[in-house]
Design a protein around this motif. Structure first.
Motif, PDB file in Angstrom:
ATOM      1  N   VAL A  95      -9.071 -30.892  36.014  1.00 31.74           N
ATOM      2  CA  VAL A  95      -8.142 -30.128  35.185  1.00 31.74           C
ATOM      3  C   VAL A  95      -6.807 -30.030  35.906  1.00 31.74           C
ATOM      4  CG1 VAL A  95     -10.002 -28.754  34.164  1.00 31.74           C
ATOM      5  CG2 VAL A  95      -8.797 -27.874  36.162  1.00 31.74           C
ATOM      6  N   ALA A  96      -5.774 -29.706  35.152  1.00 32.22           N
ATOM      7  CA  ALA A  96      -4.472 -29.451  35.751  1.00 32.22           C
ATOM      8  C   ALA A  96      -4.490 -28.089  36.437  1.00 32.22           C
ATOM      9  CB  ALA A  96      -3.383 -29.476  34.675  1.00 32.22           C
ATOM     10  N   LYS A  97      -3.683 -27.939  37.477  1.00 30.85           N
ATOM     11  CA  LYS A  97      -3.651 -26.678  38.217  1.00 30.85           C
ATOM     12  C   LYS A  97      -3.332 -25.503  37.305  1.00 30.85           C
ATOM     13  CE  LYS A  97      -1.200 -24.377  42.001  1.00 30.85           C
ATOM     14  NZ  LYS A  97      -0.148 -24.527  43.052  1.00 30.85           N
ATOM     15  N   SER A  98      -2.418 -25.709  36.356  1.00 37.22           N
ATOM     16  CA  SER A  98      -2.036 -24.618  35.456  1.00 37.22           C
ATOM     17  C   SER A  98      -3.208 -24.127  34.625  1.00 37.22           C
ATOM     18  CB  SER A  98      -0.895 -25.069  34.537  1.00 37.22           C
ATOM     19  OG  SER A  98      -1.295 -26.200  33.764  1.00 37.22           O
ATOM     20  N   ASN A  99      -4.168 -25.012  34.333  1.00 38.86           N
ATOM     21  CA  ASN A  99      -5.320 -24.622  33.523  1.00 38.86           C
ATOM     22  C   ASN A  99      -6.366 -23.839  34.317  1.00 38.86           C
ATOM     23  OD1 ASN A  99      -5.086 -25.774  30.679  1.00 38.86           O
ATOM     24  ND2 ASN A  99      -4.519 -27.539  31.924  1.00 38.86           N
ATOM     25  N   VAL A 100      -6.324 -23.948  35.637  1.00 42.56           N
ATOM     26  CA  VAL A 100      -7.238 -23.142  36.451  1.00 42.56           C
ATOM     27  C   VAL A 100      -6.978 -21.662  36.215  1.00 42.56           C
ATOM     28  CG1 VAL A 100      -7.918 -22.551  38.818  1.00 42.56           C
ATOM     29  CG2 VAL A 100      -7.476 -24.938  38.212  1.00 42.56           C
ATOM     30  N   TYR A 101      -5.689 -21.323  35.981  1.00 41.09           N
ATOM     31  CA  TYR A 101      -5.322 -19.916  35.798  1.00 41.09           C
ATOM     32  C   TYR A 101      -5.867 -19.338  34.490  1.00 41.09           C
ATOM     33  CZ  TYR A 101      -2.158 -20.605  39.734  1.00 41.09           C
ATOM     34  OH  TYR A 101      -1.637 -20.875  40.972  1.00 41.09           O
ATOM     35  N   ARG A 102      -6.393 -20.162  33.631  1.00 40.58           N
ATOM     36  CA  ARG A 102      -7.060 -19.638  32.433  1.00 40.58           C
ATOM     37  C   ARG A 102      -8.398 -18.989  32.781  1.00 40.58           C
ATOM     38  NH1 ARG A 102      -5.062 -21.776  27.592  1.00 40.58           N
ATOM     39  NH2 ARG A 102      -3.511 -23.436  27.858  1.00 40.58           N
ATOM     40  N   TYR A 103      -8.924 -19.334  33.955  1.00 43.69           N
ATOM     41  CA  TYR A 103     -10.257 -18.878  34.335  1.00 43.69           C
ATOM     42  C   TYR A 103     -10.250 -17.988  35.580  1.00 43.69           C
ATOM     43  CZ  TYR A 103     -11.277 -22.677  31.152  1.00 43.69           C
ATOM     44  OH  TYR A 103     -11.302 -23.494  30.043  1.00 43.69           O
ATOM     45  N   PHE A 104      -9.306 -18.240  36.477  1.00 36.80           N
ATOM     46  CA  PHE A 104      -9.209 -17.460  37.717  1.00 36.80           C
ATOM     47  C   PHE A 104      -7.732 -17.198  38.007  1.00 36.80           C
ATOM     48  CE2 PHE A 104     -13.016 -20.091  37.994  1.00 36.80           C
ATOM     49  CZ  PHE A 104     -13.994 -19.146  38.298  1.00 36.80           C
ATOM     50  N   GLU A 105      -7.446 -16.011  38.489  1.00 38.72           N
ATOM     51  CA  GLU A 105      -6.043 -15.673  38.713  1.00 38.72           C
ATOM     52  C   GLU A 105      -5.508 -16.238  40.030  1.00 38.72           C
ATOM     53  OE1 GLU A 105      -6.109 -11.240  40.676  1.00 38.72           O
ATOM     54  OE2 GLU A 105      -6.349 -11.364  38.512  1.00 38.72           O
ATOM     55  N   SER A 106      -6.386 -16.714  40.926  1.00 41.62           N
ATOM     56  CA  SER A 106      -5.929 -17.248  42.204  1.00 41.62           C
ATOM     57  C   SER A 106      -7.058 -18.019  42.884  1.00 41.62           C
ATOM     58  CB  SER A 106      -5.469 -16.120  43.131  1.00 41.62           C
ATOM     59  OG  SER A 106      -6.559 -15.265  43.453  1.00 41.62           O
ATOM     60  N   ARG A 107      -6.707 -18.743  43.921  1.00 44.19           N
ATOM     61  CA  ARG A 107      -7.703 -19.423  44.765  1.00 44.19           C
ATOM     62  C   ARG A 107      -8.660 -18.397  45.354  1.00 44.19           C
ATOM     63  NH1 ARG A 107      -7.217 -19.821  50.400  1.00 44.19           N
ATOM     64  NH2 ARG A 107      -8.391 -21.518  51.407  1.00 44.19           N
ATOM     65  N   VAL A 160     -17.592 -14.174  54.078  1.00 47.14           N
ATOM     66  CA  VAL A 160     -17.571 -12.783  54.540  1.00 47.14           C
ATOM     67  C   VAL A 160     -16.572 -12.626  55.691  1.00 47.14           C
ATOM     68  CG1 VAL A 160     -18.906 -10.989  55.719  1.00 47.14           C
ATOM     69  CG2 VAL A 160     -19.885 -12.173  53.773  1.00 47.14           C
ATOM     70  N   SER A 161     -16.498 -13.638  56.558  1.00 46.99           N
ATOM     71  CA  SER A 161     -15.617 -13.553  57.730  1.00 46.99           C
ATOM     72  C   SER A 161     -14.139 -13.546  57.358  1.00 46.99           C
ATOM     73  CB  SER A 161     -15.909 -14.702  58.699  1.00 46.99           C
ATOM     74  OG  SER A 161     -15.406 -15.936  58.207  1.00 46.99           O
ATOM     75  N   VAL A 162     -13.788 -14.030  56.163  1.00 42.63           N
ATOM     76  CA  VAL A 162     -12.380 -14.029  55.738  1.00 42.63           C
ATOM     77  C   VAL A 162     -12.150 -13.079  54.557  1.00 42.63           C
ATOM     78  CG1 VAL A 162     -11.951 -16.368  56.568  1.00 42.63           C
ATOM     79  CG2 VAL A 162     -12.735 -16.023  54.211  1.00 42.63           C
ATOM     80  N   LEU A 163     -13.134 -12.242  54.270  1.00 37.72           N
ATOM     81  CA  LEU A 163     -13.052 -11.366  53.105  1.00 37.72           C
ATOM     82  C   LEU A 163     -11.856 -10.423  53.180  1.00 37.72           C
ATOM     83  CD1 LEU A 163     -14.193 -10.157  50.494  1.00 37.72           C
ATOM     84  CD2 LEU A 163     -15.733  -8.766  51.893  1.00 37.72           C
ATOM     85  N   ALA A 164     -11.768  -9.640  54.237  1.00 41.03           N
ATOM     86  CA  ALA A 164     -10.703  -8.639  54.332  1.00 41.03           C
ATOM     87  C   ALA A 164      -9.344  -9.261  54.638  1.00 41.03           C
ATOM     88  CB  ALA A 164     -11.060  -7.607  55.401  1.00 41.03           C
ATOM     89  N   SER A 165      -9.330 -10.311  55.447  1.00 39.10           N
ATOM     90  CA  SER A 165      -8.058 -10.874  55.897  1.00 39.10           C
ATOM     91  C   SER A 165      -7.428 -11.847  54.911  1.00 39.10           C
ATOM     92  CB  SER A 165      -8.254 -11.584  57.239  1.00 39.10           C
ATOM     93  OG  SER A 165      -9.193 -12.644  57.111  1.00 39.10           O
ATOM     94  N   VAL A 166      -8.236 -12.478  54.045  1.00 39.89           N
ATOM     95  CA  VAL A 166      -7.703 -13.508  53.143  1.00 39.89           C
ATOM     96  C   VAL A 166      -8.079 -13.259  51.682  1.00 39.89           C
ATOM     97  CG1 VAL A 166      -7.641 -15.980  52.592  1.00 39.89           C
ATOM     98  CG2 VAL A 166      -7.788 -15.236  54.981  1.00 39.89           C
ATOM     99  N   LEU A 167      -9.360 -13.170  51.402  1.00 41.80           N
ATOM    100  CA  LEU A 167      -9.829 -13.193  50.013  1.00 41.80           C
ATOM    101  C   LEU A 167      -9.350 -11.998  49.195  1.00 41.80           C
ATOM    102  CD1 LEU A 167     -13.478 -14.540  50.315  1.00 41.80           C
ATOM    103  CD2 LEU A 167     -11.350 -15.791  49.955  1.00 41.80           C
ATOM    104  N   GLU A 168      -9.173 -10.851  49.832  1.00 44.18           N
ATOM    105  CA  GLU A 168      -8.753  -9.657  49.094  1.00 44.18           C
ATOM    106  C   GLU A 168      -7.234  -9.480  49.075  1.00 44.18           C
ATOM    107  OE1 GLU A 168     -12.671  -6.803  49.560  1.00 44.18           O
ATOM    108  OE2 GLU A 168     -10.996  -6.488  50.947  1.00 44.18           O
ATOM    109  N   GLN A 169      -6.494 -10.487  49.532  1.00 43.61           N
ATOM    110  CA  GLN A 169      -5.049 -10.330  49.691  1.00 43.61           C
ATOM    111  C   GLN A 169      -4.221 -10.819  48.503  1.00 43.61           C
ATOM    112  OE1 GLN A 169      -3.787  -8.637  52.364  1.00 43.61           O
ATOM    113  NE2 GLN A 169      -5.968  -8.307  52.750  1.00 43.61           N
TER     114      GLN A 169
END
Length: 264
Positions: A95-107, A160-169
């Motif tokens: 899919v095109a990158k723009s269409n990913v945002y139809r399903y998820f707001e971010s990486r 889990v190791s990147v949860l607070a520092s990356v994934l929740e940002q």
């Protein structure tokens, strides 16, 4: 002809040439080995967009969503979390990158979804495995079971190791609220298992046990799985005392933590 007209004609000609290249490649006229890397990349990108069909039915949307998640999981397994971009996930899902945002707001939301799935899959297997220990009060066996079952899920540990520092940002307030609410539900299941094995454990310590478990995973995983240059240095005999194996280290930490939490 005006300069503006020449510019428009040049742009139109360029677009026609690009699509001609795609068509010729598809017909076998342009051999892959004769094409430059930039041509192949351009063709791949244009064909991805041209082949894309919007998912309209609920089952089609869910399939597209799963395609994106599977692409992220596959790339992470191949390259590691830090090397996976949203562009690469989109290409892998077709899919095109723009269409990913139809399903998820971010990486980050994509990987949070994978983490929630991993937690749930772990609990589905861990709950029946812990049943033989019910009412036993056996801290050592419970610690070993938790550590072993978690160590068997490296993707979950890395996320889990990147949860607070990356994934929740990089999430909206609503996405964070959804994740935290679902995490509390999963945490409740973990605490119920611990209490079933250790019935004399003070109830007020249960929440702290859940928090400490994830803190231990987040801290011990990168220490036990450092980048390759660090691994090379740490393999020296004189640094043997600093070498850490994730599973035994987690088991020991859980053993000590549960013993301390069991005191009134």
């Amino acid at each position: 002809m005006t300069l503006g007209g020449m510019g428009r004609n040049t742009g139109i000609t360029k677009i026609k040439d690009q699509w001609s290249l795609v068509n010729r490649a598809g017909q076998g006229v342009v051999a892959s080995e004769k094409m430059g890397s930039s041509d192949r990349a351009r063709i791949g990108s244009m064909k991805c967009v041209s082949d894309f069909k919007r998912a309209r039915q609920p089952e089609q949307r869910e399939q597209r969503r799963q395609d994106i998640l599977q692409s992220a999981a596959r790339l992470m397994a191949e390259k590691g979390f830090d090397q996976v971009s949203l562009n690469a996930i989109a290409r892998g899902a077709g899919v095109a990158k723009s269409n990913v945002y139809r399903y998820f707001e971010s990486r980050e939301e994509i990987f949070l979804t994978l983490l929630r799935q991993d937690w749930d899959d772990w609990l589905v297997q861990f709950e029946p495995a812990a049943k033989p220990l019910a009412d036993s009060g056996d801290i050592q066996k419970l610690s070993a079971l938790i550590a072993t079952s978690i160590a068997e899920r490296p993707r979950m540990c890395e996320l889990v190791s990147v949860l607070a520092s990356v994934l929740e940002q990089n999430l909206s307030e609503q996405a964070l609220l959804t994740f935290k609410t679902e995490s509390m539900q999963l945490g409740g299941r973990i605490m119920a298992i611990v209490q079933s094995v250790l019935p004399t454990l003070p109830a007020h310590n249960l929440m702290a046990i859940g928090h400490t478990l994830f803190a231990l995973i987040a801290g011990l995983w990168p220490l036990g799985n450092p980048p390759e240059p660090v691994q090379k240095v740490m393999s020296r005999p004189e640094l043997a005392a600093f070498q850490l194996q994730f599973r035994p280290a987690l088991e020991l930490a859980l053993n000590l933590m549960l013993k301390g939490a069991s005191n009134p």
